[in-house]
Design an enzyme around this catalytic site. Structure first.
Site, PDB file in Angstrom:
ATOM      1  N   HIS A  32       0.824  -1.216   0.000  1.00  0.00           N
ATOM      2  CA  HIS A  32       0.000   0.000   0.000  1.00  0.00           C
ATOM      3  C   HIS A  32       0.857   1.264   0.000  1.00  0.00           C
ATOM      4  O   HIS A  32       0.363   2.336  -0.309  1.00  0.00           O
ATOM      5  CB  HIS A  32      -1.060  -0.016   1.110  1.00  0.00           C
ATOM      6  N   ASP A  34       1.091  -7.718   2.079  1.00  0.00           N
ATOM      7  CA  ASP A  34       1.225  -6.269   1.889  1.00  0.00           C
ATOM      8  C   ASP A  34       2.698  -5.843   1.789  1.00  0.00           C
ATOM      9  O   ASP A  34       3.240  -5.231   2.694  1.00  0.00           O
ATOM     10  CB  ASP A  34       0.517  -5.539   3.041  1.00  0.00           C
ATOM     11  N   SER A  44       3.925   2.256   8.299  1.00  0.00           N
ATOM     12  CA  SER A  44       3.675   1.274   7.250  1.00  0.00           C
ATOM     13  C   SER A  44       4.956   0.970   6.493  1.00  0.00           C
ATOM     14  O   SER A  44       5.637   1.896   6.044  1.00  0.00           O
ATOM     15  CB  SER A  44       2.634   1.799   6.275  1.00  0.00           C
TER      16      SER A  44
HETATM   17  N1  ARG Z   1      -4.628   0.284   7.249  1.00  0.00           N
HETATM   18  C1  ARG Z   1      -3.334   0.322   6.615  1.00  0.00           C
HETATM   19  C2  ARG Z   1      -2.511   1.470   7.132  1.00  0.00           C
HETATM   20  O1  ARG Z   1      -3.007   2.543   7.347  1.00  0.00           O
HETATM   21  C3  ARG Z   1      -3.415   0.460   5.153  1.00  0.00           C
HETATM   22  C4  ARG Z   1      -4.011  -0.674   4.475  1.00  0.00           C
HETATM   23  C5  ARG Z   1      -4.266  -0.444   3.018  1.00  0.00           C
HETATM   24  N2  ARG Z   1      -5.267  -1.389   2.600  1.00  0.00           N
HETATM   25  C6  ARG Z   1      -6.537  -1.065   2.299  1.00  0.00           C
HETATM   26  N3  ARG Z   1      -7.391  -2.015   2.128  1.00  0.00           N
HETATM   27  N4  ARG Z   1      -6.950   0.183   2.178  1.00  0.00           N
HETATM   28  O2  ARG Z   1      -1.330   1.377   7.273  1.00  0.00           O
END
Ligand code: ARG
Length: 720
Positions: free
Chosen positions: A84, A220, A655
């Site tokens: 992501h 991811d 992330s």
């Molecule tokens: N929740 C994750 C974060 O903020 C990002 C995940 C991205 N995936 C998604 N399905 N939008 O680090």
């Protein structure tokens, strides 16, 4: 019995002193925090964790693109980060014919790697404490005066530490809400290339349904490489550049993990507000979060409708959609958890205790009564601000149109032809960006709905003068949906922004009255000018007072308990932090227990052929059927481990962060937080907080078995 109780109390306090809460500054680990890390299982010296003179783990950790974390995993500048985090770069490199987002991408040679303009990697060189110098300059100042002086002195010191010719960037970050100022010096590299990514059905497996949730089965990750000039210094993209030789890179352990193992996460947590006031929490729950969620919900609905219709639109909107959806779910969950854990009540109790201590101390005694008044004054306008940012600017067209105010100002106010040309040039570039990701069908629906919502939801006394009356006069009743559809349709068919011929004519001969008559510009600027004229000064007043009281409160907290203060960590500010904890299962609800790992078995259970979020590549299914996991299989589970959870304290910005074992080896990439702890920006929950990580063995399996990129595996230093 008594002895038994004493033992429990002792164990609890031992546990407390080694709690997982904390985003520690790497150079301020101190003996105390370091000792806790060792107690938890760390096998490294302090020097190995952070050193300015010798290579240490910090040298393998980068800011990725200004919004995520990445880590160097080979002697040739190979970067691991999240899928992501690479998402926008992967989408930008894709076309419908060569769709890397959908099919994945693997460079088998360095020549095949794809330049990713706009991305960069920042390496941290050192951290200096510049508090004295900043405070000297701020002596005796308060409010907006203090804030503007603070900005000025920070800019001055930043410039002194920076060296533009070498791309060395000095950046002061205020810690403890401006009670301490630290200088972070970075070396930035601009030549970043895409090396590998799994298909989106792996990298975003589970989509928004699974986002912010455990159990998780998302792969991811994505792979990039940082290049330098032949001399090792930063250089803009050139085919002659060479892979960067890093000071340090992380070895990768495929030994596997057990419940309770030590885990350490380095990275760049973006923001937390753990000393938010009870007023701020209430504001979030009552106004801010529900308003953002409502507006995003509407935008996402219109975007998804179009994305489902055709692959080109999907590719166009995918990246924006993902980032809007991510925090749509976050804010919704945050409110729920803030309420569930009664964070408001806990804040009020902490503030009452502080008040007792503060009584009779002139500097601190009135903080909370003042703060209450500041919020009372601001509350009536706060929703309006969100409607502007998430509503009016939530339309890509109106967001861009609003930016044309620069052009109007240049024409109307200054008039110098150089100024106008500069503003027009910037607008041309921004328009080209807009058109790359503009879908007019969804955007037009967004505009109609946003305006209607604004009309109904925002106090009439705050409406832009004349705007709604004119819509009513020309298009019909404001309570009728059809009026708004007609209005939006007319904006979209008549604006020069979406018409090349009209746009070219305007940019060749920029004319203020043509711009003012443009329906998209007129719409956006009605709202922007109304805001700027009447409410922006109030917003600025609120922000500076809120910041000032926040700083004073924290100053008081630090003075109130000097022993505790020695072991306090500052809020996240997108500066490098270390968090330590353990791999650990948890019980999210009565009678429910969550395992600490997920496996391929679970991917197959979630698999829904043809689904938008839970489909899978044929090759993965084929390999899974044969259980072809090679050296990446987990010897205990006799399966491929996909994800795991730890107790580490992280947040957005982390992330892509490396999850590191007790010996300094990479065991996974952090990519998410769990739903039960979505209140973590305001308060860390020691029972429920978990960091969700992709197991490095799944990452390598995807690269090796699925992608066939053994060239990349050979670059790594594997620990078996
Ligand atoms: N929740 C994750 C974060 O903020 C990002 C995940 C991205 N995936 C998604 N399905 N939008 O680090």
């Amino acid at each position: 019995m008594k002895k038994f109780l004493v033992t429990i109390v002792l164990c609890m306090s031992l546990f407390r002193s080694m709690a997982d809460e904390g985003m520690w500054l790497p150079m301020l680990l101190g003996q105390q925090v370091y000792n806790d890390m060792v107690k938890r299982g760390l096998k490294l010296t302090k020097e190995q964790l952070y050193s300015v003179n010798k290579a240490s783990i910090k040298d393998a950790i980068i800011i990725f693109g200004g919004f995520c974390t990445g880590e160097i995993v080979s002697n040739e500048g190979l970067i691991f980060t999240n899928h992501h985090c690479g998402y926008d770069a992967i989408a930008s490199a894709s076309t419908v014919a060569a769709n890397y987002l959908k099919e994945g991408f693997w460079a088998k040679t360095k020549q095949q790697e794809i330049p990713s303009p706009g991305l960069y990697a920042d390496f941290l060189i050192k951290i200096d404490d510049v508090t004295k110098e900043v405070e000297e300059a701020l002596k005796g100042l308060t409010g907006t005066e203090r804030l503007s002086k603070q900005n000025a002195i920070i800019a001055e010191i930043n410039a002194r530490y920076s060296d533009v010719s070498k791309n060395i960037i000095g950046k002061i970050s205020p810690m403890f809400k401006g009670n301490q100022f630290l200088m972070f010096v970075y070396q930035r590299f601009n030549d970043i290339r895409l090396v590998g990514a799994p298909p989106e059905s792996i990298g975003k497996f589970g989509g928004d349904t699974d986002n912010w949730e455990w159990p998780r089965h998302t792969g991811d990750f994505s792979v990039f490489r940082v290049y330098s000039g032949k001399d090792g210094a930063n250089a803009d993209y050139s085919p002659n550049n060479v892979p960067l030789k890093p000071k340090h890179f992380l070895p990768v352990s495929i030994k596997g993990i057990k419940d309770g193992d030590y885990s350490m996460i380095y990275g760049y947590p973006g923001s937390t507000n753990r000393y938010e006031s009870s007023y701020g929490v209430k504001q979030k729950i009552d106004i801010a979060n529900p308003t953002v969620v409502n507006l995003r919900d509407m935008r996402l609905k219109y975007m998804l409708e179009e994305m489902k219709k055709d692959p080109a639109t999907r590719l166009k909107l995918a990246s924006d959609y993902a980032s809007i959806a991510n925090y749509w779910k976050f804010f919704d969950g945050e409110s729920k958890q803030l309420i569930k854990y009664n964070v408001l009540g806990q804040k009020q109790a902490a503030e009452a205790k502080f008040q007792q201590w503060a009584n009779g101390k002139p500097e601190f005694a009135n903080i909370f009564s003042d703060w209450g008044k500041v919020y009372d004054a601001w509350r009536p306008y706060s929703k309006h601000q969100i409607y502007l940012n998430e509503g009016v600017f939530g339309s890509p067209l109106l967001g861009f149109a609003a930016s044309l105010q620069q052009v109007e100002n240049a024409i109307v106010k200054k008039g110098s032809s150089a100024d106008i040309a500069k503003a027009v040039e910037a607008a041309k570039e921004a328009r080209a960006e807009l058109l790359k990701s503009e879908n007019t069908v969804s955007d037009q629906k967004i505009v109609g709905t946003v305006l209607q919502l604004f009309y109904n939801d925002i106090d009439k006394s705050q409406h832009p003068i004349g705007f709604f009356e004119s819509v009513k006069g020309n298009y019909g009743s404001l309570d009728d949906d059809a009026t708004w559809k007609k209005y939006a349709a007319s904006v979209f068919s008549n604006t020069m922004i979406l018409n090349d011929a009209k746009w070219d004519a305007f940019t060749k001969n920029p004319d203020g009255s043509v711009l003012q008559a443009d329906p998209a510009y007129a719409t956006a600027s009605a709202f922007v000018k109304n805001w700027q004229g009447k409410y922006l000064p109030l917003a600025q007043q609120f922000n500076s007072k809120n910041a000032e009281l926040g700083r004073l409160y924290l100053k008081g907290v630090l003075e109130m308990d000097p022993v505790k203060a020695k072991k306090m960590y500052p809020d996240a500010t997108f500066t490098m932090r270390v968090s330590f904890g353990n791999v650990k299962s948890y019980a999210p609800a009565d009678a429910v227990k969550y395992d600490y790992i997920t496996t391929m078995k679970g991917i197959l259970e979630k698999y829904k052929p043809g689904d938008y979020e839970f489909d899978l590549p044929a090759k993965l299914l084929e390999l899974a059927k044969k259980k072809d996991y090679g050296q990446y299989a987990d010897p205990v589970r006799k399966d491929l481990v996909i994800g795991f959870i730890t107790t580490n304290d992280i947040t957005g910005g982390n992330s892509g962060s490396p999850v590191i074992d007790a010996n300094g080896n990479l065991i996974g990439l952090a990519f998410d937080g769990n739903y039960e702890a979505l209140s973590h920006k305001i308060q860390f929950d020691p029972v429920y907080n978990r960091t969700i990580c992709v197991d490095i063995r799944y990452v390598l399996w995807c690269i090796d078995k699925l992608g066939g990129a053994t060239n990349l595996i050979n670059e790594l230093k594997l620990v078996k």
